[in-house]
Design a protein around this motif. Sequence first.
Motif, PDB file in Angstrom:
ATOM      1  N   GLU A  99     -25.683  69.147  41.237  1.00 45.34           N
ATOM      2  CA  GLU A  99     -26.174  69.970  40.125  1.00 45.34           C
ATOM      3  C   GLU A  99     -25.482  69.618  38.813  1.00 45.34           C
ATOM      4  OE1 GLU A  99     -25.011  71.081  42.960  1.00 45.34           O
ATOM      5  OE2 GLU A  99     -26.752  71.904  44.022  1.00 45.34           O
ATOM      6  N   GLN A 169     -33.506  62.449  40.569  1.00 48.03           N
ATOM      7  CA  GLN A 169     -32.722  62.922  41.703  1.00 48.03           C
ATOM      8  C   GLN A 169     -33.312  62.391  43.018  1.00 48.03           C
ATOM      9  OE1 GLN A 169     -31.937  67.101  41.638  1.00 48.03           O
ATOM     10  NE2 GLN A 169     -30.509  67.035  43.365  1.00 48.03           N
ATOM     11  N   ARG A 238     -36.356  68.653  34.709  1.00 46.77           N
ATOM     12  CA  ARG A 238     -35.863  69.862  34.030  1.00 46.77           C
ATOM     13  C   ARG A 238     -36.768  70.258  32.867  1.00 46.77           C
ATOM     14  NH1 ARG A 238     -31.451  68.822  31.363  1.00 46.77           N
ATOM     15  NH2 ARG A 238     -30.913  66.709  31.893  1.00 46.77           N
TER      16      ARG A 238
END
Length: 238
Positions: A99, A169, A238
């Motif tokens: 994270e 990711q 995001r």
Amino acid sequence: MRVQHPGGRHGAPGRGAPSSRRGRMPVRGIRRLSGAFATAAVFGIVATLALAPLDGGPDEAVAESTGFRGDDVQSVEIAADAQHPTVSSESYTASTGPETLVLGGTNHDWAKLVLVEGEFPVTDENVAVITQWMREENGPDNWWNRNNPLNNGNGSGGGSGLGSYDTLQTGAYYAADSLRRLSFYDAIEAALDASAPAGTTAAAIWASPWATSHYGNGGHWTASHVPVVEAPASAWGR
């Protein structure tokens, strides 16, 4: 101190008392002598207290009761065959969570994310060689191209390495999976596990069978530091 009678007047001699005061000390003289004697007595008490030895206090009382003095020396003897306890020297390393790296969003963060996903040591040497590898594949200014910085065909839908991932990711996960699972990455995997110098790991990359051009056997490889470049937030999902 003057003593007064209830009337507030000083006492006067009664009738028939001799007028002559011969043989009697005046009252004022008696008072002066009594004051002098009192002063001398006070100084005598003070002098006595000054010359008296001071009490040693509670520390000395404890020392006398226990028989211990500050100049006493104590020694401890240890048997020659006594076993000494073993002291643990375990080392601990701090780990960086995915994270935190996703929020960082840079090419160096992505390189660390690959190492974290593959459970490799996150060291300066390992980060350096991964970022150099990324630069050779996509260039430093567009390293997030197709969210596939190493042009990995595993899981991207493109066998030639030209496939895409939904996020960076996901691309980091599959890059780590290739390094750990596919046999022709074995030499690279071993170098990363050992946190070998960046040049040593780079040589393993050049020699790998999947690299058809072998990066010109290092001639097409730049070993200088890779600048930090942040990818768009959308590339990270995001």
